[in-house]
Design a protein around this motif. Structure first.
Motif, PDB file in Angstrom:
ATOM      1  N   GLY A   5      39.603  76.975  25.752  1.00 50.06           N
ATOM      2  CA  GLY A   5      39.115  77.127  27.115  1.00 50.06           C
ATOM      3  C   GLY A   5      39.371  75.909  27.979  1.00 50.06           C
ATOM      4  O   GLY A   5      38.978  75.883  29.147  1.00 50.06           O
ATOM      5  N   LEU A   6      40.012  74.879  27.438  1.00 48.22           N
ATOM      6  CA  LEU A   6      40.274  73.660  28.193  1.00 48.22           C
ATOM      7  C   LEU A   6      41.298  73.916  29.293  1.00 48.22           C
ATOM      8  O   LEU A   6      42.403  74.390  29.032  1.00 48.22           O
ATOM      9  CB  LEU A   6      40.789  72.574  27.239  1.00 48.22           C
ATOM     10  CG  LEU A   6      41.294  71.274  27.874  1.00 48.22           C
ATOM     11  CD1 LEU A   6      40.183  70.573  28.632  1.00 48.22           C
ATOM     12  CD2 LEU A   6      41.870  70.360  26.797  1.00 48.22           C
ATOM     13  N   ARG A   7      40.930  73.600  30.527  1.00 48.27           N
ATOM     14  CA  ARG A   7      41.844  73.722  31.665  1.00 48.27           C
ATOM     15  C   ARG A   7      42.286  72.314  32.056  1.00 48.27           C
ATOM     16  O   ARG A   7      41.641  71.637  32.855  1.00 48.27           O
ATOM     17  CB  ARG A   7      41.139  74.430  32.822  1.00 48.27           C
ATOM     18  CG  ARG A   7      40.920  75.919  32.563  1.00 48.27           C
ATOM     19  CD  ARG A   7      40.102  76.569  33.655  1.00 48.27           C
ATOM     20  NE  ARG A   7      38.674  76.538  33.331  1.00 48.27           N
ATOM     21  CZ  ARG A   7      37.705  76.902  34.168  1.00 48.27           C
ATOM     22  NH1 ARG A   7      38.014  77.303  35.398  1.00 48.27           N
ATOM     23  NH2 ARG A   7      36.443  76.852  33.801  1.00 48.27           N
ATOM     24  N   ARG A   8      43.399  71.883  31.473  1.00 50.17           N
ATOM     25  CA  ARG A   8      43.815  70.489  31.580  1.00 50.17           C
ATOM     26  C   ARG A   8      44.071  70.064  33.026  1.00 50.17           C
ATOM     27  O   ARG A   8      43.637  68.986  33.444  1.00 50.17           O
ATOM     28  CB  ARG A   8      45.066  70.244  30.743  1.00 50.17           C
ATOM     29  CG  ARG A   8      44.846  70.434  29.257  1.00 50.17           C
ATOM     30  CD  ARG A   8      46.124  70.122  28.481  1.00 50.17           C
ATOM     31  NE  ARG A   8      45.972  70.477  27.082  1.00 50.17           N
ATOM     32  CZ  ARG A   8      45.367  69.728  26.177  1.00 50.17           C
ATOM     33  NH1 ARG A   8      44.865  68.562  26.550  1.00 50.17           N
ATOM     34  NH2 ARG A   8      45.260  70.126  24.923  1.00 50.17           N
ATOM     35  N   ASP A   9      44.813  70.888  33.777  1.00 51.51           N
ATOM     36  CA  ASP A   9      45.150  70.496  35.148  1.00 51.51           C
ATOM     37  C   ASP A   9      43.903  70.399  36.018  1.00 51.51           C
ATOM     38  O   ASP A   9      43.770  69.476  36.832  1.00 51.51           O
ATOM     39  CB  ASP A   9      46.136  71.495  35.760  1.00 51.51           C
ATOM     40  CG  ASP A   9      47.505  71.418  35.110  1.00 51.51           C
ATOM     41  OD1 ASP A   9      47.767  70.407  34.423  1.00 51.51           O
ATOM     42  OD2 ASP A   9      48.307  72.358  35.283  1.00 51.51           O
ATOM     43  N   GLU A  10      42.980  71.339  35.831  1.00 47.75           N
ATOM     44  CA  GLU A  10      41.748  71.319  36.616  1.00 47.75           C
ATOM     45  C   GLU A  10      40.894  70.108  36.253  1.00 47.75           C
ATOM     46  O   GLU A  10      40.315  69.452  37.117  1.00 47.75           O
ATOM     47  CB  GLU A  10      40.964  72.616  36.376  1.00 47.75           C
ATOM     48  CG  GLU A  10      40.469  73.243  37.672  1.00 47.75           C
ATOM     49  CD  GLU A  10      39.876  74.615  37.432  1.00 47.75           C
ATOM     50  OE1 GLU A  10      38.724  74.816  37.830  1.00 47.75           O
ATOM     51  OE2 GLU A  10      40.570  75.455  36.836  1.00 47.75           O
ATOM     52  N   LEU A  11      40.817  69.826  34.962  1.00 46.18           N
ATOM     53  CA  LEU A  11      40.053  68.664  34.505  1.00 46.18           C
ATOM     54  C   LEU A  11      40.655  67.388  35.073  1.00 46.18           C
ATOM     55  O   LEU A  11      39.932  66.505  35.569  1.00 46.18           O
ATOM     56  CB  LEU A  11      40.046  68.608  32.976  1.00 46.18           C
ATOM     57  CG  LEU A  11      39.379  67.384  32.345  1.00 46.18           C
ATOM     58  CD1 LEU A  11      37.902  67.321  32.693  1.00 46.18           C
ATOM     59  CD2 LEU A  11      39.565  67.401  30.819  1.00 46.18           C
ATOM     60  N   ALA A  12      41.970  67.260  35.023  1.00 51.69           N
ATOM     61  CA  ALA A  12      42.638  66.063  35.525  1.00 51.69           C
ATOM     62  C   ALA A  12      42.372  65.865  37.016  1.00 51.69           C
ATOM     63  O   ALA A  12      42.035  64.764  37.470  1.00 51.69           O
ATOM     64  CB  ALA A  12      44.145  66.160  35.269  1.00 51.69           C
ATOM     65  N   ARG A  58      45.432  59.559  29.930  1.00 51.62           N
ATOM     66  CA  ARG A  58      46.014  60.834  29.477  1.00 51.62           C
ATOM     67  C   ARG A  58      45.190  62.022  29.967  1.00 51.62           C
ATOM     68  O   ARG A  58      45.752  63.055  30.329  1.00 51.62           O
ATOM     69  CB  ARG A  58      46.138  60.840  27.958  1.00 51.62           C
ATOM     70  CG  ARG A  58      47.320  60.002  27.446  1.00 51.62           C
ATOM     71  CD  ARG A  58      47.510  60.144  25.953  1.00 51.62           C
ATOM     72  NE  ARG A  58      46.441  59.491  25.204  1.00 51.62           N
ATOM     73  CZ  ARG A  58      45.998  59.899  24.027  1.00 51.62           C
ATOM     74  NH1 ARG A  58      46.507  60.974  23.449  1.00 51.62           N
ATOM     75  NH2 ARG A  58      45.041  59.237  23.410  1.00 51.62           N
ATOM     76  N   LEU A  59      43.864  61.863  30.021  1.00 52.75           N
ATOM     77  CA  LEU A  59      43.025  62.948  30.552  1.00 52.75           C
ATOM     78  C   LEU A  59      43.334  63.194  32.029  1.00 52.75           C
ATOM     79  O   LEU A  59      43.439  64.341  32.480  1.00 52.75           O
ATOM     80  CB  LEU A  59      41.548  62.617  30.380  1.00 52.75           C
ATOM     81  CG  LEU A  59      40.972  62.671  28.961  1.00 52.75           C
ATOM     82  CD1 LEU A  59      39.523  62.215  28.964  1.00 52.75           C
ATOM     83  CD2 LEU A  59      41.091  64.076  28.375  1.00 52.75           C
ATOM     84  N   GLU A  60      43.476  62.113  32.797  1.00 50.25           N
ATOM     85  CA  GLU A  60      43.765  62.263  34.231  1.00 50.25           C
ATOM     86  C   GLU A  60      45.171  62.795  34.477  1.00 50.25           C
ATOM     87  O   GLU A  60      45.452  63.324  35.544  1.00 50.25           O
ATOM     88  CB  GLU A  60      43.588  60.919  34.950  1.00 50.25           C
ATOM     89  CG  GLU A  60      42.182  60.703  35.466  1.00 50.25           C
ATOM     90  CD  GLU A  60      42.141  59.761  36.664  1.00 50.25           C
ATOM     91  OE1 GLU A  60      43.210  59.436  37.230  1.00 50.25           O
ATOM     92  OE2 GLU A  60      41.025  59.357  37.035  1.00 50.25           O
ATOM     93  N   GLN A  61      46.049  62.642  33.530  1.00 50.40           N
ATOM     94  CA  GLN A  61      47.419  63.147  33.676  1.00 50.40           C
ATOM     95  C   GLN A  61      47.578  64.556  33.106  1.00 50.40           C
ATOM     96  O   GLN A  61      48.682  65.094  33.089  1.00 50.40           O
ATOM     97  CB  GLN A  61      48.394  62.180  32.996  1.00 50.40           C
ATOM     98  CG  GLN A  61      48.501  60.834  33.702  1.00 50.40           C
ATOM     99  CD  GLN A  61      49.402  59.853  32.978  1.00 50.40           C
ATOM    100  OE1 GLN A  61      49.692  60.020  31.780  1.00 50.40           O
ATOM    101  NE2 GLN A  61      49.867  58.834  33.687  1.00 50.40           N
ATOM    102  N   GLY A  62      46.485  65.121  32.620  1.00 53.45           N
ATOM    103  CA  GLY A  62      46.528  66.490  32.112  1.00 53.45           C
ATOM    104  C   GLY A  62      47.232  66.639  30.787  1.00 53.45           C
ATOM    105  O   GLY A  62      47.716  67.718  30.447  1.00 53.45           O
TER     106      GLY A  62
END
Length: 280
Positions: A5-12, A58-62
């Motif tokens: 369920g991780l939405r990487r782009d949204e989280l970043a 890395r989290l901010e870069q998705g």
């Protein structure tokens, strides 16, 4: 939810926007050199959250790994997220938001830095039930050395209603207004956190030991805190007069209580002498 369920782009994107809205002063950091862009630097967020700068980048870069619940909670504290924002952070990271069963008693590094930086104003931090969580050096002259008091006994409301009704401070109209507002604040917390044992036990105790508290509690008032002027006949420092400011910390529902002396007043001079005496 799981890592799927991780939405990487949204989280970043969310982390970048929350970082950009904060100033160093808001989290207790020095401004330092001139900044090319607004907000905190990535390394500052990583420092406040207790994680490596490479992991946070890395989290901010998705492209980072799935963050654990502990990491998410640490980032929420570092970025001073509101309750709604914290829930959103957990959901876009594929996690269920933590249940809010009681008032937050975690003291963020930013608030600790802020308390320490307030060298000429007594200040202390309380939770929604007025349990004292942290304090600065000047505050010990007014609330005592709380490091020697068991944690379970560090409650402002309990101290207040342990004073006999014959005590002179009850004759002060400002004190009575402050106490009325404090009880109203406690009732609001009692309604928000019905499952919190500390709040429930405090209310039951005071209803049984203080008729004055019981009368105020029966009024069912809930109201916004307003500043009051306090006049204190301190046994060592003499007569003092200052404004007692109660500042809400929205993301935790904690209150920062600050004693603010009028500029160039005798009380401000006393606070400054105390600051010089206790040192950094």
């Amino acid at each position: 939810m799981t890592s799927s369920g991780l939405r990487r782009d949204e989280l970043a994107a969310f982390l970048r926007t929350r970082r950009a809205r904060l100033s160093p002063a808001e989290v207790g950091l020095p401004d330092g050199t001139r900044r090319r862009t607004p907000g905190l630097r990535r390394q500052e967020v990583a420092q406040l959250a207790g994680m490596s700068i490479d992991y946070y980048i890395r989290l901010e870069q998705g492209r980072g790994p799935h963050p654990s619940r502990q990491v998410l909670a640490a980032m929420a504290r570092a970025l001073l997220l509101s309750r709604d924002e914290r829930e959103y952070l957990f959901r876009i990271a594929g996690e269920h938001p933590p249940a809010t069963v009681g008032p937050s008693r975690e003291v963020s590094p930013g608030l600790r830095h802020l308390l320490d930086a307030m060298t000429e104003a007594p200040a202390y931090l309380v939770d929604a039930a007025y349990h004292v969580l942290a304090w600065n050096r000047l505050a010990t002259h007014f609330v005592g050395d709380l490091a020697t008091v068991p944690d379970a006994r560090r409650n402002m409301i309990r101290w207040t209603f342990q004073q006999p009704m014959t005590d002179a401070h009850w004759a002060d109209a400002d004190v009575r207004r402050f106490v009325h507002s404090t009880v109203a604040d406690l009732r609001a917390a009692y309604g928000r956190y019905p499952a919190d044992p500390a709040i429930r036990e405090l209310v039951i105790e005071l209803l049984g030991t203080s008729p004055h508290f019981a009368r105020l509690w029966a009024e069912h008032d809930v109201e916004e805190r307003r500043p009051i002027v306090k006049r204190v006949a301190h046994p060592e420092l003499g007569p003092l007069e200052f404004e007692c400011r109660v500042l809400l910390v929205p993301e935790t529902e904690q209150r920062l209580i600050v004693y603010v002396a009028e500029p160039d007043s005798p009380t401000q001079a006393v606070f400054r002498r105390l600051a010089e005496r206790v040192g950094p």
